[in-house]
Design a protein around this motif. Structure first.
Motif, PDB file in Angstrom:
ATOM      1  N   GLY A  74       0.830  -1.206   0.000  1.00  0.00           N
ATOM      2  CA  GLY A  74       0.000   0.000   0.000  1.00  0.00           C
ATOM      3  C   GLY A  74       0.864   1.256   0.000  1.00  0.00           C
ATOM      4  N   GLU A  75       1.901   1.236   0.846  1.00  0.00           N
ATOM      5  CA  GLU A  75       2.793   2.409   0.936  1.00  0.00           C
ATOM      6  C   GLU A  75       3.558   2.617  -0.382  1.00  0.00           C
ATOM      7  N   LEU A  76       4.049   1.519  -0.922  1.00  0.00           N
ATOM      8  CA  LEU A  76       4.831   1.595  -2.167  1.00  0.00           C
ATOM      9  C   LEU A  76       3.966   2.113  -3.320  1.00  0.00           C
ATOM     10  N   MET A  77       2.738   1.611  -3.406  1.00  0.00           N
ATOM     11  CA  MET A  77       1.846   2.046  -4.493  1.00  0.00           C
ATOM     12  C   MET A  77       1.504   3.530  -4.334  1.00  0.00           C
ATOM     13  N   ALA A  78       1.246   3.958  -3.086  1.00  0.00           N
ATOM     14  CA  ALA A  78       0.896   5.371  -2.858  1.00  0.00           C
ATOM     15  C   ALA A  78       2.079   6.272  -3.225  1.00  0.00           C
ATOM     16  N   LYS A  79       3.289   5.851  -2.832  1.00  0.00           N
ATOM     17  CA  LYS A  79       4.459   6.699  -3.097  1.00  0.00           C
ATOM     18  C   LYS A  79       4.793   6.720  -4.588  1.00  0.00           C
ATOM     19  N   LEU A  80       4.558   5.613  -5.267  1.00  0.00           N
ATOM     20  CA  LEU A  80       4.783   5.587  -6.718  1.00  0.00           C
ATOM     21  C   LEU A  80       3.820   6.557  -7.419  1.00  0.00           C
ATOM     22  N   ARG A  81       2.582   6.600  -6.951  1.00  0.00           N
ATOM     23  CA  ARG A  81       1.601   7.502  -7.569  1.00  0.00           C
ATOM     24  C   ARG A  81       1.919   8.972  -7.287  1.00  0.00           C
ATOM     25  N   GLU A  82       2.434   9.239  -6.074  1.00  0.00           N
ATOM     26  CA  GLU A  82       2.870  10.624  -5.771  1.00  0.00           C
ATOM     27  C   GLU A  82       4.022  11.021  -6.703  1.00  0.00           C
ATOM     28  N   PHE A  83       4.959  10.094  -6.873  1.00  0.00           N
ATOM     29  CA  PHE A  83       6.119  10.322  -7.754  1.00  0.00           C
ATOM     30  C   PHE A  83       5.639  10.591  -9.183  1.00  0.00           C
ATOM     31  N   ALA A  84       4.679   9.771  -9.643  1.00  0.00           N
ATOM     32  CA  ALA A  84       4.143   9.960 -10.996  1.00  0.00           C
ATOM     33  C   ALA A  84       3.419  11.302 -11.089  1.00  0.00           C
ATOM     34  N   GLY A  85       2.675  11.643 -10.026  1.00  0.00           N
ATOM     35  CA  GLY A  85       1.933  12.910 -10.011  1.00  0.00           C
ATOM     36  C   GLY A  85       2.871  14.100 -10.155  1.00  0.00           C
ATOM     37  N   ARG A  86       4.045  14.011  -9.499  1.00  0.00           N
ATOM     38  CA  ARG A  86       5.014  15.121  -9.598  1.00  0.00           C
ATOM     39  C   ARG A  86       5.530  15.264 -11.029  1.00  0.00           C
ATOM     40  N   ALA A  87       5.433  14.160 -11.810  1.00  0.00           N
ATOM     41  CA  ALA A  87       5.827  14.229 -13.229  1.00  0.00           C
ATOM     42  C   ALA A  87       4.588  14.411 -14.115  1.00  0.00           C
ATOM     43  N   ALA A  88       3.471  14.822 -13.482  1.00  0.00           N
ATOM     44  CA  ALA A  88       2.218  15.102 -14.201  1.00  0.00           C
ATOM     45  C   ALA A  88       1.635  13.873 -14.894  1.00  0.00           C
ATOM     46  N   VAL A  89       1.850  12.682 -14.301  1.00  0.00           N
ATOM     47  CA  VAL A  89       1.272  11.458 -14.873  1.00  0.00           C
ATOM     48  C   VAL A  89       0.245  10.889 -13.896  1.00  0.00           C
ATOM     49  N   ASP A  90      -0.977  10.672 -14.371  1.00  0.00           N
ATOM     50  CA  ASP A  90      -1.984   9.940 -13.592  1.00  0.00           C
ATOM     51  C   ASP A  90      -1.763   8.464 -13.920  1.00  0.00           C
ATOM     52  N   LEU A  91      -1.071   7.776 -12.995  1.00  0.00           N
ATOM     53  CA  LEU A  91      -0.596   6.427 -13.296  1.00  0.00           C
ATOM     54  C   LEU A  91      -1.743   5.459 -13.575  1.00  0.00           C
ATOM     55  N   ASP A  92      -2.818   5.567 -12.798  1.00  0.00           N
ATOM     56  CA  ASP A  92      -3.919   4.611 -12.990  1.00  0.00           C
ATOM     57  C   ASP A  92      -4.630   4.835 -14.321  1.00  0.00           C
ATOM     58  N   ARG A  93      -4.773   6.108 -14.686  1.00  0.00           N
ATOM     59  CA  ARG A  93      -5.398   6.385 -15.979  1.00  0.00           C
ATOM     60  C   ARG A  93      -4.505   5.870 -17.118  1.00  0.00           C
ATOM     61  N   ALA A  94      -3.187   6.115 -17.002  1.00  0.00           N
ATOM     62  CA  ALA A  94      -2.247   5.660 -18.037  1.00  0.00           C
ATOM     63  C   ALA A  94      -2.265   4.127 -18.133  1.00  0.00           C
ATOM     64  N   TRP A  95      -2.377   3.476 -16.970  1.00  0.00           N
ATOM     65  CA  TRP A  95      -2.402   2.005 -16.944  1.00  0.00           C
ATOM     66  C   TRP A  95      -3.656   1.481 -17.650  1.00  0.00           C
ATOM     67  N   GLN A  96      -4.810   2.048 -17.310  1.00  0.00           N
ATOM     68  CA  GLN A  96      -6.055   1.562 -17.933  1.00  0.00           C
ATOM     69  C   GLN A  96      -5.990   1.716 -19.447  1.00  0.00           C
ATOM     70  N   ALA A  97      -5.354   2.824 -19.901  1.00  0.00           N
ATOM     71  CA  ALA A  97      -5.277   3.066 -21.344  1.00  0.00           C
ATOM     72  C   ALA A  97      -4.327   2.081 -22.029  1.00  0.00           C
ATOM     73  N   ALA A  98      -3.343   1.581 -21.288  1.00  0.00           N
ATOM     74  CA  ALA A  98      -2.308   0.736 -21.907  1.00  0.00           C
ATOM     75  C   ALA A  98      -2.593  -0.765 -21.776  1.00  0.00           C
ATOM     76  N   ARG A  99      -3.584  -1.135 -20.970  1.00  0.00           N
ATOM     77  CA  ARG A  99      -3.855  -2.573 -20.750  1.00  0.00           C
ATOM     78  C   ARG A  99      -4.336  -3.250 -22.017  1.00  0.00           C
ATOM     79  N   ILE A 100      -4.076  -4.550 -22.108  1.00  0.00           N
ATOM     80  CA  ILE A 100      -4.639  -5.287 -23.256  1.00  0.00           C
ATOM     81  C   ILE A 100      -5.962  -5.940 -22.886  1.00  0.00           C
ATOM     82  N   SER A 101      -6.281  -6.000 -21.583  1.00  0.00           N
ATOM     83  CA  SER A 101      -7.498  -6.715 -21.193  1.00  0.00           C
ATOM     84  C   SER A 101      -8.587  -5.733 -20.783  1.00  0.00           C
TER      85      SER A 101
END
Ligand SMILES: NC(=O)c1ccc[n+]([C@@H]2O[C@H](COP(=O)([O-])OP(=O)(O)OC[C@H]3O[C@@H](n4cnc5c(N)ncnc54)[C@H](OP(=O)(O)O)[C@@H]3O)[C@@H](O)[C@H]2O)c1
Length: 396
Positions: free
Chosen positions: A369-396
């Motif tokens: 939980g901590e790792l996922m939250a910190k990764l998303r904060e890191f992505a946010g600082r680079a202006a990336v919404d990680l979950d949105r980017a992930w949903q767009a890139a999934r094959i399923s």
């Protein structure tokens, strides 16, 4: 480990399969298994019912169009409610449970801008262990509660996850993928070099997940230890086929989730072997919770290590133990606690502010939980919404 089937508990001819976790890998495995005549009914269990029903409808319709009539059903399941899995298993009595459930897939950091992605790539894969360990631990606890007697196969980082679970008596029967992916690349490359059809070439490989990226992307750096033998026409032709270059030469694959088609192919190869009377030679990680990957023999009687001419069991295990360090794992303690390499810990500390030099199995969910939250904060600082980017890139 989960008890493997003895002769009194052999797998039936058309085993019932339960796939737990229907993400990109689970979906690819489902599509392939739906077209596999040897398997029995398939039950898919995952959290997201809307997605799951649609995915199951797609696999059923595609397989039917192709001429297969496999029974496929969906059941909603949250592994964070392990009693629900125990109940489902007791009710459905699957012969093979395959879990692909994970907190977060491995390729998410690749969705960051190049600078941030490169920063995280300096840490080797092992430090992401909390993401892959927690749900497999819950799965195995639930299977224990259900007194499950069939085969348990798992995809999340089995070379290390299953070795950790073995220390606390909860190892799945076997992992899937990794070493088989490398063995397949080596087979194709050796057959091409020897100018032989792949059917005439046999590969025996002991190797850890730590070797996967070098084997596909190519590397001139020191490789993790391994054992490789290539045989053709009854002769050892390892050197003639290319020797270590078979592992080092690049075999480029698409980035991200498309690689799941390869992992799914390896997984279905193992499951198909488990449907047949005679032994099939396969490779897979973590048989009986051993670290890393090995050549195996699989049949309806179960999975066992294939003997290797000139290499003892202890030597094969030692190769994989020594490979942990190449994945950033210093060691796995007797109680299952994992000590990470300081240089990899430092990469995540600097980039994410995530600071954990060790992990006990029971800490995996909190740390994930901590790792996922910190990764998303890191992505946010680079202006990336990680979950949105992930949903767009999934094959399923
Ligand atoms: N061994 C190998 O060679 C190999 C190769 C590729 C990938 N992998 C590993 O396989 C795993 C799956 O990868 P992936 O790319 O398929 O990931 P993914 O697309 O994120 O799929 C994981 C799925 O797990 C399910 N899940 C999450 N939490 C759950 C819970 N509490 N209960 C039940 N299901 C839950 C989710 O299902 P819902 O959508 O229903 O919530 C999610 O779709 C990862 O650990 C990855 O590293 C291994």
């Amino acid at each position: 480990m989960a008890p493997s089937p003895d002769s009194a508990r052999r797998l039936p001819a058309s085993p019932r399969i339960m796939i737990v976790g229907l993400g990109d890998l689970g979906s690819a495995v489902l599509e392939f298994l739906a077209r596999e005549p040897a398997v029995g009914p398939i039950l898919v269990a995952s959290r997201n019912a809307t997605r799951g029903e649609r995915r199951v409808n797609l696999a059923r319709a595609g397989a039917t169009a192709q001429g297969f009539t496999t029974s496929i059903r969906f059941a909603q399941l949250d592994l964070d409610r392990p009693d629900d899995l125990a109940e489902l298993v007791a009710r459905e009595q699957p012969d093979i449970v395959l879990s692909t459930a994970t907190r977060q897939t491995w390729w998410l950091p690749d969705l960051l801008p190049p600078e941030q992605a490169a920063q995280l790539r300096r840490a080797r894969f092992g430090v992401w262990l909390p993401l892959h360990l927690g749900l497999t631990l819950k799965l195995m606890q639930a299977l224990r509660t259900a007194d499950y007697r069939g085969i348990a196969l798992t995809a999340p980082f089995p070379d290390v996850v299953n070795a950790v679970l073995d220390k606390i008596g909860l190892a799945p029967d076997c992992g899937v993928g990794n070493v088989e992916e490398i063995a397949t690349k080596v087979l194709l490359t050796a057959a091409r070099n020897l100018r032989q059809p792949v059917e005439n070439v046999r590969v025996t490989l002991v190797a850890h997940h730590a070797l996967v990226s070098a084997a596909f992307e190519g590397s001139d750096r020191r490789l993790p230890p391994y054992f490789l033998r290539v045989v053709s026409g009854g002769e050892d032709v390892t050197e003639a086929a290319g020797g270590e270059r078979l592992l080092r030469v690049p075999y480029p694959l698409p980035p991200g989730p498309a690689i799941n088609f390869l992992t799914a192919g390896c997984t279905v190869r193992l499951i198909r072997a488990l449907c047949h009377e005679a032994d099939t030679e396969v490779h897979a990680p973590a048989p009986e919770g051993l670290p890393g990957g090995y050549p195996l023999l699989a049949s309806r009687s179960g999975i066992r290590l294939a003997p290797i001419d000139g290499l003892t069991h202890e030597e094969a295990v030692a190769i994989n133990e020594a490979s942990h360090a190449f994945d950033g794992i210093e060691c796995i303690e007797p109680d299952g606690a994992v000590i990470f390499r300081p240089e990899d810990v430092e990469v995540l500390r600097r980039a994410l502010g995530y600071d954990a030099s060790s992990l006990k199995p029971e800490e995996a969910d909190d740390r994930a939980g901590e790792l996922m939250a910190k990764l998303r904060e890191f992505a946010g600082r680079a202006a990336v919404d990680l979950d949105r980017a992930w949903q767009a890139a999934r094959i399923s």
